[in-house]
Design a protein around this motif. Structure first.
Motif, PDB file in Angstrom:
ATOM      1  N   GLY A 289       0.821  -1.209   0.000  1.00 36.62           N
ATOM      2  CA  GLY A 289       0.000   0.000   0.000  1.00 36.62           C
ATOM      3  C   GLY A 289       0.851   1.253   0.000  1.00 36.62           C
ATOM      4  O   GLY A 289       0.551   2.235  -0.689  1.00 36.62           O
TER       5      GLY A 289
ATOM      6  N   TYR B  99       0.458   3.471  -3.156  1.00 38.53           N
ATOM      7  CA  TYR B  99      -0.400   4.620  -2.879  1.00 38.53           C
ATOM      8  C   TYR B  99       0.230   5.644  -1.935  1.00 38.53           C
ATOM      9  O   TYR B  99      -0.374   6.678  -1.669  1.00 38.53           O
TER      10      TYR B  99
ATOM     11  N   ASP C 140       0.556   5.133   1.217  1.00 37.13           N
ATOM     12  CA  ASP C 140      -0.286   5.046   2.412  1.00 37.13           C
ATOM     13  C   ASP C 140      -0.087   3.679   3.071  1.00 37.13           C
ATOM     14  O   ASP C 140      -0.430   2.655   2.486  1.00 37.13           O
TER      15      ASP C 140
ATOM     16  N   THR D 224      -1.683   2.406   5.450  1.00 37.90           N
ATOM     17  CA  THR D 224      -2.929   1.803   5.923  1.00 37.90           C
ATOM     18  C   THR D 224      -3.778   1.228   4.798  1.00 37.90           C
ATOM     19  O   THR D 224      -4.749   0.536   5.061  1.00 37.90           O
ATOM     20  N   ARG D 225      -3.432   1.495   3.570  1.00 36.36           N
ATOM     21  CA  ARG D 225      -4.248   1.052   2.428  1.00 36.36           C
ATOM     22  C   ARG D 225      -3.654  -0.196   1.797  1.00 36.36           C
ATOM     23  O   ARG D 225      -2.501  -0.204   1.386  1.00 36.36           O
ATOM     24  N   GLU D 226      -4.465  -1.233   1.722  1.00 35.38           N
ATOM     25  CA  GLU D 226      -4.026  -2.467   1.071  1.00 35.38           C
ATOM     26  C   GLU D 226      -4.703  -2.600  -0.277  1.00 35.38           C
ATOM     27  O   GLU D 226      -5.913  -2.385  -0.382  1.00 35.38           O
TER      28      GLU D 226
END
Length: 127
Positions: free
Chosen positions: A28, A32, A34, A36-38
């Motif tokens: 992530g 991205y 980020d 926290t983003r998968e």
């Protein structure tokens, strides 16, 4: 070619360990920016568990077929099951990660599907 595939298998296992033990989503972050983003490879109701299934099935298939005719095949099967369980259990203690029972089942299912595919291949080869 076999040497290249063995190298690919070892690199894939190492990558699996690194992304599993990193605090937050390393992929992530790379895609991205980020933690926290998968990424979800395939839209589905199980979320990111499909990622777990796909990667464990891929790594297991590669390893199982490479070691199919060696004495280490059974050890590799047990090692892949151990790895898929222990890496998910580590999510209890890794910061910004959480243990997910669905991910654990997806990990186990990926290894199981790969093992069954190898057994079917062996069965059909004997016919």
């Amino acid at each position: 070619m076999i040497q290249f595939l063995k190298l690919l298998f070892h690199i894939s296992v190492l990558f699996l360990i690194i992304i599993s033990l990193s605090p937050g989503s390393l992929i992530g972050y790379l895609l991205y920016g980020d933690w926290t983003r998968e990424p979800i490879l395939i839209e589905n109701r199980f979320g990111t568990a499909i990622n777990h299934f796909i990667y464990y099935a891929y790594v297991s298939l590669l390893g199982f077929f490479l070691h199919l005719k060696t004495k280490s095949f059974n050890k590799l099967v047990m090692a892949m099951f151990f790895l898929c369980i222990i890496l998910e259990i580590f999510h209890f203690v890794i910061p910004n990660r959480s243990f997910q029972i669905v991910d654990l089942f997806a990990n186990i299912f990926g290894v199981t599907v790969a093992y069954c595919a190898v057994r079917i291949y062996l069965f059909l080869g004997r016919s």
